[in-house]
Each structure stands twice: as structure tokens, then as C-alpha cells.
Design an enzyme around this catalytic site. Structure first.
Site, PDB file in Angstrom:
ATOM      1  N   LYS A 201       0.860  -1.181   0.000  1.00 40.68           N
ATOM      2  CA  LYS A 201       0.000   0.000   0.000  1.00 40.68           C
ATOM      3  C   LYS A 201       0.893   1.228   0.000  1.00 40.68           C
ATOM      4  O   LYS A 201       2.049   1.159   0.413  1.00 40.68           O
ATOM      5  CB  LYS A 201      -0.892   0.007   1.245  1.00 40.68           C
ATOM      6  CG  LYS A 201      -2.116   0.870   1.108  1.00 40.68           C
ATOM      7  CD  LYS A 201      -3.244   0.169   0.372  1.00 40.68           C
ATOM      8  CE  LYS A 201      -4.382   1.121   0.088  1.00 40.68           C
ATOM      9  NZ  LYS A 201      -5.578   0.427  -0.423  1.00 40.68           N
TER      10      LYS A 201
ATOM     11  N   ASP B 263      -7.048   4.456  -4.561  1.00 39.19           N
ATOM     12  CA  ASP B 263      -7.681   4.324  -3.245  1.00 39.19           C
ATOM     13  C   ASP B 263      -8.290   5.704  -2.973  1.00 39.19           C
ATOM     14  O   ASP B 263      -8.551   6.453  -3.935  1.00 39.19           O
ATOM     15  CB  ASP B 263      -6.654   3.916  -2.165  1.00 39.19           C
ATOM     16  CG  ASP B 263      -7.296   3.506  -0.844  1.00 39.19           C
ATOM     17  OD1 ASP B 263      -7.768   2.372  -0.740  1.00 39.19           O
ATOM     18  OD2 ASP B 263      -7.345   4.333   0.095  1.00 39.19           O
TER      19      ASP B 263
HETATM   20  P1  NDP Z   1     -12.830   7.978  -2.823  1.00 41.97           P
HETATM   21  O1  NDP Z   1     -11.763   8.968  -2.600  1.00 41.97           O
HETATM   22  O2  NDP Z   1     -13.388   7.789  -4.178  1.00 41.97           O
HETATM   23  O3  NDP Z   1     -14.071   8.300  -1.856  1.00 41.97           O
HETATM   24  C1  NDP Z   1     -13.913   8.335  -0.485  1.00 41.97           C
HETATM   25  C2  NDP Z   1     -15.233   8.751   0.163  1.00 41.97           C
HETATM   26  O4  NDP Z   1     -15.122   8.624   1.571  1.00 41.97           O
HETATM   27  C3  NDP Z   1     -15.586  10.186  -0.096  1.00 41.97           C
HETATM   28  O5  NDP Z   1     -16.985  10.342  -0.085  1.00 41.97           O
HETATM   29  C4  NDP Z   1     -14.950  10.908   1.086  1.00 41.97           C
HETATM   30  O6  NDP Z   1     -15.551  12.148   1.414  1.00 41.97           O
HETATM   31  C5  NDP Z   1     -15.174   9.912   2.194  1.00 41.97           C
HETATM   32  N1  NDP Z   1     -14.091  10.032   3.177  1.00 41.97           N
HETATM   33  C6  NDP Z   1     -12.765   9.875   2.959  1.00 41.97           C
HETATM   34  N2  NDP Z   1     -12.063  10.086   4.075  1.00 41.97           N
HETATM   35  C7  NDP Z   1     -12.966  10.384   5.010  1.00 41.97           C
HETATM   36  C8  NDP Z   1     -12.864  10.701   6.379  1.00 41.97           C
HETATM   37  N3  NDP Z   1     -11.668  10.767   7.006  1.00 41.97           N
HETATM   38  N4  NDP Z   1     -14.014  10.933   7.048  1.00 41.97           N
HETATM   39  C9  NDP Z   1     -15.217  10.879   6.432  1.00 41.97           C
HETATM   40  N5  NDP Z   1     -15.368  10.582   5.123  1.00 41.97           N
HETATM   41  C10 NDP Z   1     -14.265  10.339   4.440  1.00 41.97           C
HETATM   42  O7  NDP Z   1     -12.268   6.606  -2.239  1.00 41.97           O
HETATM   43  P2  NDP Z   1     -12.753   5.128  -2.536  1.00 41.97           P
HETATM   44  O8  NDP Z   1     -14.219   5.098  -2.725  1.00 41.97           O
HETATM   45  O9  NDP Z   1     -11.875   4.562  -3.556  1.00 41.97           O
HETATM   46  O10 NDP Z   1     -12.366   4.403  -1.157  1.00 41.97           O
HETATM   47  C11 NDP Z   1     -13.274   4.326  -0.060  1.00 41.97           C
HETATM   48  C12 NDP Z   1     -12.823   3.209   0.868  1.00 41.97           C
HETATM   49  O11 NDP Z   1     -12.815   1.962   0.159  1.00 41.97           O
HETATM   50  C13 NDP Z   1     -11.414   3.353   1.454  1.00 41.97           C
HETATM   51  O12 NDP Z   1     -11.404   2.859   2.765  1.00 41.97           O
HETATM   52  C14 NDP Z   1     -10.572   2.453   0.568  1.00 41.97           C
HETATM   53  O13 NDP Z   1      -9.432   1.975   1.247  1.00 41.97           O
HETATM   54  C15 NDP Z   1     -11.558   1.330   0.310  1.00 41.97           C
HETATM   55  N6  NDP Z   1     -11.251   0.534  -0.873  1.00 41.97           N
HETATM   56  C16 NDP Z   1     -11.213   1.126  -2.116  1.00 41.97           C
HETATM   57  C17 NDP Z   1     -10.955   0.357  -3.238  1.00 41.97           C
HETATM   58  C18 NDP Z   1     -11.009   0.918  -4.610  1.00 41.97           C
HETATM   59  O14 NDP Z   1     -10.983   0.123  -5.568  1.00 41.97           O
HETATM   60  N7  NDP Z   1     -11.105   2.216  -4.803  1.00 41.97           N
HETATM   61  C19 NDP Z   1     -10.642  -1.075  -3.114  1.00 41.97           C
HETATM   62  C20 NDP Z   1     -10.783  -1.603  -1.773  1.00 41.97           C
HETATM   63  C21 NDP Z   1     -11.052  -0.794  -0.716  1.00 41.97           C
HETATM   64  P3  NDP Z   1     -14.791  13.512   1.028  1.00 41.97           P
HETATM   65  O15 NDP Z   1     -14.932  13.642  -0.454  1.00 41.97           O
HETATM   66  O16 NDP Z   1     -15.499  14.551   1.799  1.00 41.97           O
HETATM   67  O17 NDP Z   1     -13.351  13.336   1.464  1.00 41.97           O
END
Ligand code: NDP
Length: 443
Positions: free
Chosen positions: A125, A165
Site C-alpha cells: 500500500k 484508493d
Molecule cells: P474515494 O476517494 O473515491 O471516496 C472516499 C469517500 O469517503 C468520499 O466520499 C470521502 O468524502 C469519504 N471520506 C474519505 N475520508 C474520510 C474521512 N476521514 N471521514 C469521512 N469521510 C471520508 O475513495 P474510494 O471510494 O476509492 O475508497 C473508499 C474506501 O474503500 C477506502 O477505505 C478504501 O481503502 C476502500 N477501498 C477502495 C478500493 C477501490 O478500488 N477504490 C478497493 C478496496 C477498498 P470527502 O470527499 O469529503 O473526502
């Protein structure tokens, strides 16, 4: 003291000030004890002592110039945790909260997740404490190019293959890959999540969210039901959340709430996902803007999304977003299943509470493995210079999620923890990696 308790204590002592890394070790290691009792050869070979120590950790300076002409400096990370079953594979996170503890927790989880997919990929990661919010496209590009100026020497199609991510989507992967190609002269699959015009796989964008819902389908199937007409709450509104909402709606579920880091929207008639896509994927706006399109919806700031009654809860934002108070609300309101889209969405005590109260729970390493699974399919297509149809990739994804569910259930049952998908996923993921490490000698 048991083998797992001893290694846990040593690892905590050796890595002070890394709370998220401690949390994942505390969740995973004790669940492996029944398996290790049956296989004393792993303790003799020091498998756990090796497993908790990354093979390599990189930290580097990322200088770049903002639109005002000022030099900005961020810190970049890549933790190459384990390559026993394949080249390092895991996403990059760009978020101001990124630090070594968070990258190590994510990297450690990734070892088990990648193993669970049954595909040949090791765990890693990375990321940076860079905040893409509010930056211009040029600033994002400048940052990505500088990040790769260091990273390029440590990655490659058969060495380490990063992906997206939080904060790293198609735009960022494009800039990162472009700079990698420029520095190395290689047109190879050194990244996944690439655009379709240059080697990306159909269904990769959707894979984590769709895979999460395929996991929910299996969990509900075991309870003798399905997603149809089930009220569903999804936190986050990024890549994972949006495509989980899309697939859930296709299966007949009613998604009533989504969020971002400022607040959540509640639309009791069902979220209009096209509006969310317009706001989040096109305008890069805030979730509260949903009210401009749907007057009847409500927006809540600084409140807990899990207070909304639902049968299915899919946390898809970030780690530790579902704590004991949230778990209590879900239980009180009759929630049937919780499947983690984000990594380590729920704290250990929240998971215990859910399980003790009969809520079916799937951990992120199993439930969100669809993303990395289709990434590995992207690597296979790149190596073979072919491209599968959306249906083909999606079909393989659904089967992989079914297999992960089945192998996690079977492992839990085999080691006396029937129904505990979290423990089952840990053991099922560990077995393959431990065997490979043992057979490769003390490396
Ligand atoms: P994105 O950046 O596309 O979206 C993240 C979302 O979560 C946004 O709505 C963001 O809001 C919110 N968010 C992020 N950080 C925080 C925080 N500290 N507190 C509250 N809300 C938060 O990321 P992904 O959708 O790709 O990833 C989301 C999760 O899924 C992560 O945990 C990631 O590790 C996991 N994941 C992702 C994969 C992928 O293929 N993308 C694969 C496997 C797991 P805001 O815009 O306001 O920051």
C-alpha cells in the site's frame, strides 16, 4: 503466552505510535491461533514474526509547485509488505491524514485480501499526505509527476503494481502512469485502474462496489433472503460507495442515504444516483449539493449516518467510521447485515457488538476484495495483450466474491468459529501466504 499474543506484543512494542497498525494486528493475529496450533511448523519457522515486518518501507519527499508559484512539500509512502504469493499489489491513498501507521495497516490487510482472491498478488500500500480537494488539474498533475519521480524505480509490471484508493481515481492514475512511462520507456501494466484507452479493464471502476454487493448477496442468501426491497444505507460517495449503490439498486434494494466527510443526505424515496454521479464524478462537489436537485431530501451535518433505520449497512468511506455507538443504533433498528466497503470500517468493539447481536458481518478484506481482484484481471489482460468484455470481467468478479465468501465461511467453521466471517477470512487468507513463505525458506 500463545504464539500470536507474543508476536502481537512484540510488534506493538517495536512499532510505537502506530495505532491503526496495532488495531489491525489486534484484530487479525489472535484469530489465527487455532490454525497455528494445528501447524506448529509455522511457529518454528517464525512465519508471524516475518509477516508483521514489511519487506520494505519507502518514505520520500514529494516537492511540487502550486498555481501561485509556491513550492509545496508532501511526504510519499510505499510499504511493500509481502511478496510470497506474487508481486506487490495495493492502492495509493492521497489524503491529508495519510501516515506510516495508516499505510502499514492498509498494507497488512492487503496481504490477506489479495490471498483470499486466489490470484497471484502480494500485499502493499502507499500514498501521500496530499489533499487533492480544491486543487486544479495542473496541480494534481504536478504532484503526481513528482510522486512518480521517486516511485518509478520501485514499481513495475512484475515487481509492484499500484492502483487507486481514497483520493486516487482515474485522473490521478492517468497522470501517474504517464510519468512512469516517460521515465522508464516501458508501456507495461505497472498500474491498474488505467483508462480504457490505454490498457484499463472494463468493470474495474465498478469492481469494488459491485463486489461488495455480491458479498452482501451471499450473506443475505445464507439468511434465506436477498436485497430486493431492503432499505440500505451507504456511507461515502466516492468510487466504492457510488458503484455499491448502483449494484444494490439493480438488485432491488432502496438506497436511502449517502455521505461525504462533511455530512450525509437522506432521501427516503431512494437516492437518485445519477445526481450523485453528476455532483461527485463530474463536478467534484459536495454531497449537500444533492438538495439542489431533490428538494424533499434532507442534509445532516456532524451527525451519524447509522442512525437511519436500515436492513443493509455498507460503510464505504474510511477506517473506523463505524464505532460502538453506530453499531448500537444499527442493532436497535433491526439491521441484518454489515459489509465493509472501506478497509477496517468498524472498530473491533463495534464488530463484536454486531456479531453478539446476530448481525451478519463481513470484513473489508473479504467484502471489498473485488477491486483488487479485477485489478489482477487487468494485469492478466495486459500481459496477454487482450481485453475482455464487461460481462466477462463482471462474471469472473461475481464468482470470485462467491468463492471468498465460501472459503471464509468454511475456514471459520473448520476452526470452531462458525458464522464468524472476520475470523474465517483471516485464516483463509493466511493459509496460502504462510505455506508459500514456508516453502520459500527463511527470506
Ligand atoms: P474515494 O476517494 O473515491 O471516496 C472516499 C469517500 O469517503 C468520499 O466520499 C470521502 O468524502 C469519504 N471520506 C474519505 N475520508 C474520510 C474521512 N476521514 N471521514 C469521512 N469521510 C471520508 O475513495 P474510494 O471510494 O476509492 O475508497 C473508499 C474506501 O474503500 C477506502 O477505505 C478504501 O481503502 C476502500 N477501498 C477502495 C478500493 C477501490 O478500488 N477504490 C478497493 C478496496 C477498498 P470527502 O470527499 O469529503 O473526502
Amino acid at each position: 503466552m500463545s504464539y500470536t499474543a507474543r508476536v502481537l506484543e512484540q510488534a506493538k512494542r517495536k512499532n510505537p505510535n502506530e495505532p491503526e497498525f496495532h488495531q489491525t494486528l489486534t484484530e487479525i493475529l489472535p484469530t489465527l491461533q487455532p490454525y497455528l496450533d494445528e501447524h506448529p511448523e509455522y511457529e518454528s519457522a517464525g512465519i508471524l514474526e516475518r509477516l508483521v515486518e514489511p519487506e520494505r518501507q519507502l518514505m520520500f519527499r514529494v516537492p511540487w509547485i502550486d498555481d501561485a508559484g509556491r513550492v509545496q512539500v508532501n511526504r510519499g509512502y510505499r510499504v511493500q509488505f509481502n511478496s510470497a504469493i506474487g508481486p506487490y499489489k495495493g492502492g495509493l491513498r492521497f489524503h491529508p491524514s495519510v501516515n506510516l501507521s495508516i499505510v502499514k495497516f492498509l498494507g497488512f490487510e492487503q496481504i490477506f485480501k489479495n490471498s483470499l482472491t486466489g490470484l497471484p498478488i502480494g500485499g502493499a500500500k502507499g500514498g501521500a499526505d496530499f489533499d487533492p480537494k480544491g486543487k486544479s488539474d495542473r496541480e494534481i498533475m504536478a504532484f503526481c509527476q513528482s510522486f512518480i519521480c521517486e516511485m518509478f524505480r520501485h514499481i513495475g509490471a512484475d515487481m509492484d503494481i499500484p492502483a487507486g484508493d481514497i483520493g486516487v481515481g482515474g485522473r490521478e492514475v492517468g497522470y501517474l502512469y504517464g510519468q512512469y512511462k516517460r521515465l522508464t520507456g516501458l508501456y507495461e501494466g505497472a498500474f491498474t485502474g488505467k483508462g480504457l484507452a490505454y490498457g484499463g479493464s472494463l468493470a474495474r471502476t465498478e469492481a469494488t462496489g459491485y463486489g461488495l454487493v455480491y458479498m452482501a448477496e451471499n450473506m443475505l442468501g445464507a439468511l434465506g433472503t436477498n436485497l430486493n426491497n431492503k432499505t440500505t444505507v451507504i456511507s461515502g460517495s466516492g468510487n466504492v460507495a457510488i458503484f455499491a449503490a448502483e449494484k444494490a439498486a439493480q438488485f432491488g434494494a432502496k438506497v436511502v442515504a449517502m455521505s461525504d466527510s462533511n455530512g450525509y443526505i437522506h432521501d427516503s424515496e431512494g437516492i437518485d444516483l445519477e445526481v450523485v454521479k453528476e455532483i461527485k464524478l463530474k463536478r467534484r462537489g459536495r454531497i449537500r449539493e444533492y438538495l439542489e436537485y431533490r428538494k424533499k431530501a434532507q442534509y445532516h451535518e456532524n451527525e451519524i449516518i447509522w442512525s437511519i433505520p436500515c436492513e443493509i449497512a455498507l460503510p464505504c468511506a474510511t477506517q473506523n467510521e463505524l464505532l460502538e455507538d453506530g453499531a448500537r443504533l444499527l442493532i436497535k433498528n433491526g439491521c441484518e447485515i454489515v459489509a465493509e466497503g472501506s478497509n477496517m470500517s468498524a472498530s473491533l468493539s463495534a464488530v463484536r457488538l454486531l456479531q453478539e447481536n446476530g448481525v451478519s458481518f463481513a470484513p473489508g478484506k473479504a467484502a471489498n476484495a473485488g477491486g483488487v481482484a479485477v485489478s489482477a484481471l487487468e494485469m492478466a489482460q495486459n500481459s496477454a495483450r487482450i481485453a475482455w468484455s464487461f460481462e466477462e470481467a463482471d462474471h469472473k468478479l461475481r464468482k470470485i466474491m462467491h468463492d471468498i465468501y465460501a472459503s471464509s465461511c468454511a475456514a471459520a467453521e473448520r476452526y470452531g468459529m462458525k458464522g464468524d466471517l472476520a475470523a474465517g477470512a483471516n485464516i483463509a487468507g493466511f493459509r496460502r501466504v504462510a505455506k508459500a513463505m514456508l516453502e520459500q525458506g527463511a527470506v
